[in-house]
Scaffold this active site. Structure first.
Site, PDB file in Angstrom:
ATOM      1  N   GLY A  14      39.126 -40.688 -38.694  1.00 25.58           N
ATOM      2  CA  GLY A  14      40.049 -40.234 -39.735  1.00 25.58           C
ATOM      3  C   GLY A  14      39.877 -38.807 -40.230  1.00 25.58           C
ATOM      4  O   GLY A  14      39.832 -37.846 -39.448  1.00 25.58           O
ATOM      5  N   TYR A 164      37.132 -50.105 -55.174  1.00 21.96           N
ATOM      6  CA  TYR A 164      37.377 -48.798 -54.537  1.00 21.96           C
ATOM      7  C   TYR A 164      37.578 -47.717 -55.608  1.00 21.96           C
ATOM      8  O   TYR A 164      36.948 -46.662 -55.577  1.00 21.96           O
ATOM      9  CB  TYR A 164      38.609 -48.893 -53.631  1.00 21.96           C
ATOM     10  CG  TYR A 164      38.939 -47.615 -52.889  1.00 21.96           C
ATOM     11  CD1 TYR A 164      38.215 -47.244 -51.755  1.00 21.96           C
ATOM     12  CD2 TYR A 164      39.971 -46.785 -53.315  1.00 21.96           C
ATOM     13  CE1 TYR A 164      38.520 -46.070 -51.069  1.00 21.96           C
ATOM     14  CE2 TYR A 164      40.277 -45.616 -52.633  1.00 21.96           C
ATOM     15  CZ  TYR A 164      39.552 -45.263 -51.499  1.00 21.96           C
ATOM     16  OH  TYR A 164      39.850 -44.099 -50.831  1.00 21.96           O
TER      17      TYR A 164
HETATM   18  N1  LIG Z   1      43.039 -42.630 -45.670  1.00 19.68           N
HETATM   19  C1  LIG Z   1      43.464 -42.468 -46.911  1.00 19.68           C
HETATM   20  O1  LIG Z   1      44.653 -42.666 -47.234  1.00 19.68           O
HETATM   21  C2  LIG Z   1      42.509 -42.024 -47.980  1.00 19.68           C
HETATM   22  C3  LIG Z   1      42.990 -41.858 -49.292  1.00 19.68           C
HETATM   23  C4  LIG Z   1      42.123 -41.446 -50.282  1.00 19.68           C
HETATM   24  C5  LIG Z   1      40.792 -41.216 -49.983  1.00 19.68           C
HETATM   25  N2  LIG Z   1      40.321 -41.398 -48.700  1.00 19.68           N
HETATM   26  C6  LIG Z   1      38.895 -41.162 -48.451  1.00 19.68           C
HETATM   27  O2  LIG Z   1      38.724 -40.338 -47.310  1.00 19.68           O
HETATM   28  C7  LIG Z   1      37.432 -40.607 -46.742  1.00 19.68           C
HETATM   29  C8  LIG Z   1      37.580 -40.787 -45.246  1.00 19.68           C
HETATM   30  O3  LIG Z   1      38.282 -41.995 -45.013  1.00 19.68           O
HETATM   31  P1  LIG Z   1      39.329 -42.162 -43.822  1.00 19.68           P
HETATM   32  O4  LIG Z   1      40.647 -42.391 -44.419  1.00 19.68           O
HETATM   33  O5  LIG Z   1      39.138 -41.097 -42.824  1.00 19.68           O
HETATM   34  O6  LIG Z   1      38.871 -43.598 -43.258  1.00 19.68           O
HETATM   35  P2  LIG Z   1      38.258 -44.041 -41.856  1.00 19.68           P
HETATM   36  O7  LIG Z   1      39.118 -43.581 -40.745  1.00 19.68           O
HETATM   37  O8  LIG Z   1      38.015 -45.499 -41.996  1.00 19.68           O
HETATM   38  O9  LIG Z   1      36.855 -43.256 -41.807  1.00 19.68           O
HETATM   39  C9  LIG Z   1      35.785 -43.663 -42.632  1.00 19.68           C
HETATM   40  C10 LIG Z   1      34.505 -43.054 -42.109  1.00 19.68           C
HETATM   41  O10 LIG Z   1      33.394 -43.507 -42.922  1.00 19.68           O
HETATM   42  C11 LIG Z   1      32.403 -44.066 -42.058  1.00 19.68           C
HETATM   43  N3  LIG Z   1      31.633 -45.121 -42.715  1.00 19.68           N
HETATM   44  C12 LIG Z   1      32.112 -46.194 -43.401  1.00 19.68           C
HETATM   45  N4  LIG Z   1      31.083 -46.980 -43.775  1.00 19.68           N
HETATM   46  C13 LIG Z   1      29.940 -46.394 -43.331  1.00 19.68           C
HETATM   47  C14 LIG Z   1      28.566 -46.730 -43.386  1.00 19.68           C
HETATM   48  N5  LIG Z   1      28.127 -47.863 -43.968  1.00 19.68           N
HETATM   49  N6  LIG Z   1      27.672 -45.887 -42.815  1.00 19.68           N
HETATM   50  C15 LIG Z   1      28.088 -44.766 -42.182  1.00 19.68           C
HETATM   51  N7  LIG Z   1      29.377 -44.396 -42.094  1.00 19.68           N
HETATM   52  C16 LIG Z   1      30.292 -45.209 -42.655  1.00 19.68           C
HETATM   53  C17 LIG Z   1      33.194 -44.617 -40.884  1.00 19.68           C
HETATM   54  O11 LIG Z   1      32.333 -44.870 -39.778  1.00 19.68           O
HETATM   55  P3  LIG Z   1      32.847 -45.795 -38.534  1.00 19.68           P
HETATM   56  O12 LIG Z   1      33.690 -44.892 -37.680  1.00 19.68           O
HETATM   57  O13 LIG Z   1      31.589 -46.230 -37.889  1.00 19.68           O
HETATM   58  O14 LIG Z   1      33.638 -46.920 -39.133  1.00 19.68           O
HETATM   59  C18 LIG Z   1      34.181 -43.480 -40.667  1.00 19.68           C
HETATM   60  O15 LIG Z   1      33.567 -42.410 -39.982  1.00 19.68           O
HETATM   61  C19 LIG Z   1      36.903 -41.844 -47.456  1.00 19.68           C
HETATM   62  O16 LIG Z   1      35.952 -41.455 -48.430  1.00 19.68           O
HETATM   63  C20 LIG Z   1      38.138 -42.437 -48.109  1.00 19.68           C
HETATM   64  O17 LIG Z   1      37.851 -43.205 -49.244  1.00 19.68           O
HETATM   65  C21 LIG Z   1      41.156 -41.782 -47.703  1.00 19.68           C
END
Ligand SMILES: NC(=O)c1ccc[n+]([C@@H]2O[C@H](COP(=O)([O-])OP(=O)(O)OC[C@H]3O[C@@H](n4cnc5c(N)ncnc54)[C@H](OP(=O)(O)O)[C@@H]3O)[C@@H](O)[C@H]2O)c1
Length: 282
Positions: A14, A164
């Site tokens: 992501g 969350y």
């Molecule tokens: N997507 C949205 O709409 C959105 C909106 C607001 C905020 N955010 C924030 O943006 C950030 C990135 O999220 P994303 O949307 O890119 O989601 P994502 O695609 O699910 O990526 C999440 C990342 O965090 C890693 N992760 C999760 N649990 C972990 C653990 N226990 N140890 C090590 N790594 C871990 C995942 O590793 P794996 O690849 O191994 O799973 C992945 O690299 C997050 O903080 C999220 O809350 C996202």
């Protein structure tokens, strides 16, 4: 171009992955954090196929565990005594309440405590940089986002969305507190909402209403990870932000306010005290 040492959590997917791909240039030394060896190796291979001169090292940690975060910091310190940018991007949302082996609710552990602990453990290295930056990837902080001090691990009433939002408002409150502590240093700390982004967030870990919401967002309103990465890159690279700290950004070049709960000093002091207890940092 100045050489930078940059450590990124959540680099395997992501927003973190898209940010990593942009930062993968020969002049940047990237430390990418993964929890899964195969995923880490695949990521490295993919980046090098696109950017053959990228300078990448993988470090492994399950960021839900403080033991792993401490080992990760030790690992990094054996390699470098300087860190220019720490991007705390790892995060999750889950319909199921999971408690880590260390007794912390998982969303709180990854979305907040990993950002908190890694930042504090690497502070000396950030201070050794010309201008160290910590970037906490947070989220939207609506008025209902608050900390349930009576039940921070959501043992009684668990809702994925509430847990969350709690973890994200905690991340922002920590950003404000740390900026005050770092006032007379060369290190800044800011938070950013990456937008509603088409990623893996909640895709595998949500059920019911949350799953419906995630699917709706991903299908109809989400921006691409590449577009979202621009927000993180702005905080990473902009010279205009060299002296800006303790702020929350939501896409624009100027910071915006979060909810009143996050600025309340009593709330911030309570959270700080509780987090010190949860991380044994009295
Ligand atoms: N997507 C949205 O709409 C959105 C909106 C607001 C905020 N955010 C924030 O943006 C950030 C990135 O999220 P994303 O949307 O890119 O989601 P994502 O695609 O699910 O990526 C999440 C990342 O965090 C890693 N992760 C999760 N649990 C972990 C653990 N226990 N140890 C090590 N790594 C871990 C995942 O590793 P794996 O690849 O191994 O799973 C992945 O690299 C997050 O903080 C999220 O809350 C996202």
């Amino acid at each position: 171009m100045e050489n930078k040492i940059i450590l990124i959590t959540g680099a395997t997917s992501g927003v973190g992955k898209a940010t990593t791909l942009e930062l993968a240039k020969p002049e940047n030394q990237l430390f990418l954090i993964a929890r899964n060896k195969q995923k880490g190796e695949e990521l490295k291979k993919e980046i090098l196929s696109i950017k053959p001169k990228a300078n990448i090292e993988l470090l492994y940690a399950d960021l839900s565990l403080q033991k792993d975060i401490k080992n990760l910091a030790i690992d990094f310190k054996t390699k470098h005594n300087k860190l220019d940018v720490l991007i705390n991007c790892a995060g999750l949302v889950s319909s199921e309440r999971i408690e880590t082996k260390e007794g912390i609710e998982q969303t709180l552990a990854v979305n907040y405590i990993s950002h908190y602990l890694l930042s504090l453990l690497l502070l000396e290295e950030l201070k050794n940089a010309k201008q160290g930056r910590i970037i906490n990837v947070a989220s939207l902080i609506p008025p209902i986002a608050k900390i349930n001090f009576k039940d921070i691990h959501s043992k009684k009433n668990y809702s994925g969305v509430t847990a969350y939002l709690q973890s994200k408002v905690a991340d922002v409150m920590f950003t404000y507190d740390l900026a005050e502590q770092l006032k007379n240093t060369n290190v800044t700390v800011n938070a950013v909402h990456p937008g509603i982004v088409k990623t893996n967030l909640g895709v595998e870990t949500s059920k019911g209403v949350l799953q419906g919401f995630v699917r709706f967002c991903m299908s109809f309103i989400a921006i691409t990870p590449q577009k979202s990465a621009e927000r993180v890159l702005y905080l990473t690279n902009s010279i205009n932000l060299s002296n800006v700290s303790g702020k929350y950004f939501k896409g624009g070049q100027s910071p915006v306010k979060t909810n009143s709960f996050s600025y309340n000093l009593d709330n911030r002091n309570r959270l700080s005290k509780l987090t010190k207890q949860l991380t044994d940092r009295q």
